[in-house]
Motif scaffolding. Sequence first.
Motif, PDB file in Angstrom:
ATOM      1  N   VAL A   4      37.647  40.020   2.410  1.00  0.00           N
ATOM      2  CA  VAL A   4      36.881  39.185   1.494  1.00  0.00           C
ATOM      3  C   VAL A   4      35.618  39.943   1.142  1.00  0.00           C
ATOM      4  O   VAL A   4      34.872  40.385   2.022  1.00  0.00           O
ATOM      5  N   ASP A   6      31.809  40.772  -0.336  1.00  0.00           N
ATOM      6  CA  ASP A   6      30.518  40.105  -0.175  1.00  0.00           C
ATOM      7  C   ASP A   6      30.286  39.106  -1.300  1.00  0.00           C
ATOM      8  O   ASP A   6      29.713  38.034  -1.085  1.00  0.00           O
ATOM      9  N   GLU A   8      32.599  37.414  -2.963  1.00  0.00           N
ATOM     10  CA  GLU A   8      33.442  36.238  -2.718  1.00  0.00           C
ATOM     11  C   GLU A   8      32.866  35.380  -1.601  1.00  0.00           C
ATOM     12  O   GLU A   8      32.890  34.152  -1.660  1.00  0.00           O
ATOM     13  N   ARG A   9      32.340  36.037  -0.567  1.00  0.00           N
ATOM     14  CA  ARG A   9      31.755  35.281   0.540  1.00  0.00           C
ATOM     15  C   ARG A   9      30.494  34.548   0.085  1.00  0.00           C
ATOM     16  O   ARG A   9      30.245  33.404   0.482  1.00  0.00           O
ATOM     17  N   ARG A  86      43.145  32.335   2.477  1.00  0.00           N
ATOM     18  CA  ARG A  86      42.017  32.273   1.551  1.00  0.00           C
ATOM     19  C   ARG A  86      41.656  30.811   1.298  1.00  0.00           C
ATOM     20  O   ARG A  86      42.479  30.014   0.874  1.00  0.00           O
ATOM     21  N   ASP A  91      36.817  31.659   4.373  1.00  0.00           N
ATOM     22  CA  ASP A  91      36.128  32.900   4.032  1.00  0.00           C
ATOM     23  C   ASP A  91      34.829  33.047   4.819  1.00  0.00           C
ATOM     24  O   ASP A  91      34.365  34.168   5.072  1.00  0.00           O
ATOM     25  N   LEU A  92      34.235  31.913   5.206  1.00  0.00           N
ATOM     26  CA  LEU A  92      33.010  31.935   6.010  1.00  0.00           C
ATOM     27  C   LEU A  92      33.306  31.821   7.502  1.00  0.00           C
ATOM     28  O   LEU A  92      32.606  32.413   8.333  1.00  0.00           O
TER      29      LEU A  92
END
Length: 285
Positions: A4, A6, A8-9, A86, A91-92
């Motif tokens: 993922v 940066d 997208e995060r 996803r 993602d976090l």
Amino acid sequence: MTTVSDTERAAALTASAEELTRLDPDRFACLMLADPERRADLVALLGFAFETAKTAEVVSETMIGAIRLQWWREVLDGIEAGTPRRHQVIDLLAPAIAAHDLPRDRLERMIDAREADFEPTPFADAAAVEAYARDTAGQLARLQARVLGVTDGARLDAAEAVGTGFGLAGVLRALPHQARRRRVLLPRDRMAAAGLGTGQVIEPHLRDQAVTAAIAAIVADLAGRAAALIVDARKAGRLPRPVAGQAALARVHLARLARAGHDPFTAPAVLSPARRAFTLLLARR
């Protein structure tokens, strides 16, 4: 391994924060007491808690709910295997688990506890109500403390106790909402001893003075237990500020409930933004 970016995060963090600000404003506001570099991981945990908690609100059938909860168990499988699915929260969550070595069993307890959300009268006794609060809000607070650098077992236990007290207060605040959904969260043994039927809790026209007093007596006992958990937790030493914030907000909610005679159907369930901010300012100091 799923990668993922940066960007997208960052997008996942923004979307999660916007959602949690609206849907869990008390605990999200507490996260703002943490150092900025820890907030993304705290948002990940709160997002995970919210996603599992809302299952019974978004699906009507127990079987579908069980499938949704199993999906989250498989999410933990994927994170463990290095192939996370996803999703905005995942993602976090995946990097948060890796960065802080968050125990999977604590996360699974949060999922498993949500199976009770599909039962119309889930709690046999007060111990069952407390266990539910401990496995949901209590585990969340414990994991938050771990993200915030707490490693001492006694202080982790204290954070869990605060979260449990916050969760118990949340159960009491949710009684009117759950009654509208035809659910009763009071302990069945206490209801039976008081001669209360589920209909008397659910239907407003059946809640006469005697019924209201009987409900209030049960609520007062549960509120007392929530307050005791928070008081005892504070004896363990200084709590991380987001956890201390939960303790402060829980005390405000419990005080408002007490002023309403422990009648959850007349006590305000939500704090104003100003009152929340003032309470957390005092907690920070």
